[in-house]
Design a protein around this motif. Structure first.
Motif, PDB file in Angstrom:
ATOM      1  N   SER A  62       0.836  -1.189   0.000  1.00  0.00           N
ATOM      2  CA  SER A  62       0.000   0.000   0.000  1.00  0.00           C
ATOM      3  C   SER A  62       0.875   1.245   0.000  1.00  0.00           C
ATOM      4  CB  SER A  62      -0.941  -0.014   1.207  1.00  0.00           C
ATOM      5  OG  SER A  62      -0.210  -0.003   2.410  1.00  0.00           O
ATOM      6  N   ASP A  63       0.219   2.384  -0.004  1.00  0.00           N
ATOM      7  CA  ASP A  63       0.912   3.659   0.119  1.00  0.00           C
ATOM      8  C   ASP A  63       0.093   4.540   1.064  1.00  0.00           C
ATOM      9  OD1 ASP A  63      -1.251   4.623  -1.359  1.00  0.00           O
ATOM     10  OD2 ASP A  63      -0.096   4.980  -3.174  1.00  0.00           O
ATOM     11  N   VAL A  64       0.488   5.778   1.234  1.00  0.00           N
ATOM     12  CA  VAL A  64      -0.194   6.644   2.195  1.00  0.00           C
ATOM     13  C   VAL A  64      -1.657   6.900   1.839  1.00  0.00           C
ATOM     14  CG1 VAL A  64       1.909   7.761   3.031  1.00  0.00           C
ATOM     15  CG2 VAL A  64       0.699   8.733   1.078  1.00  0.00           C
ATOM     16  N   ALA A  65      -2.024   6.755   0.574  1.00  0.00           N
ATOM     17  CA  ALA A  65      -3.417   6.958   0.169  1.00  0.00           C
ATOM     18  C   ALA A  65      -4.312   5.784   0.571  1.00  0.00           C
ATOM     19  CB  ALA A  65      -3.502   7.174  -1.341  1.00  0.00           C
ATOM     20  N   ASP A  66      -3.709   4.636   0.872  1.00  0.00           N
ATOM     21  CA  ASP A  66      -4.468   3.439   1.254  1.00  0.00           C
ATOM     22  C   ASP A  66      -4.749   3.472   2.749  1.00  0.00           C
ATOM     23  OD1 ASP A  66      -5.542   0.921   1.661  1.00  0.00           O
ATOM     24  OD2 ASP A  66      -3.685  -0.160   1.228  1.00  0.00           O
ATOM     25  N   LEU A  67      -5.826   4.141   3.101  1.00  0.00           N
ATOM     26  CA  LEU A  67      -6.164   4.293   4.520  1.00  0.00           C
ATOM     27  C   LEU A  67      -6.500   2.964   5.178  1.00  0.00           C
ATOM     28  CD1 LEU A  67      -8.242   7.594   4.335  1.00  0.00           C
ATOM     29  CD2 LEU A  67      -5.785   7.285   4.758  1.00  0.00           C
TER      30      LEU A  67
END
Length: 135
Positions: free
Chosen positions: A42-47
């Motif tokens: 994931s990345d930071v947008a994947d809450l």
């Protein structure tokens, strides 16, 4: 540590599994992952932090549906085929931990579970729930 080297370490860890080796593919049939590339990273947008590769069970699918996340019903508009027991799928780390606490967590494929899952779930707990079948 500078913020640049900290970001570089985060990038490196995103491609590692919880065992510290390269992250393995979770599933392409059905296609899974936050990036829909088959990997549980994931990345930071994947809450939701879709970082835990799981083998679906009937009990988890029923549990997830009861929690308001129906994973078994197809949604053609989103090219989602619906999951069946035995399918491999990237589950959100907090949701997996909640399911575990409720006695409903599906088995985990450690080799395909991102290192970042250990931010939410202790490694020993993931290991205790490791999938023992064929990958």
């Amino acid at each position: 540590m500078s913020s640049e080297s900290s970001a570089q370490n985060a990038d490196q860890n995103s491609d590692l599994n919880v065992l510290g080796s390269p992250l393995e593919l979770c599933s392409c049939e059905p296609m899974t992952g936050w990036f829909r590339d088959g990997f549980c990273r994931s990345d930071v947008a994947d809450l939701g932090q879709h970082s835990v590769c799981c083998v679906m069970t009937e009990s988890f699918l029923s549990y997830s549906k009861a929690q308001g996340n129906d994973l078994s019903t197809p949604v053609p508009a989103f090219s989602f085929p619906g999951l069946r027991p035995g399918d491999h799928w990237c589950v959100c780390a907090p949701r997996w931990k909640q399911a575990h606490d409720d006695g409903m967590a599906p088995p985990v494929r450690l080799e395909a579970t991102a290192f970042s899952a250990t931010d939410v779930i202790p490694l020993e707990l993931l290991k205790a729930c490791a999938y023992q079948g064929m990958t």
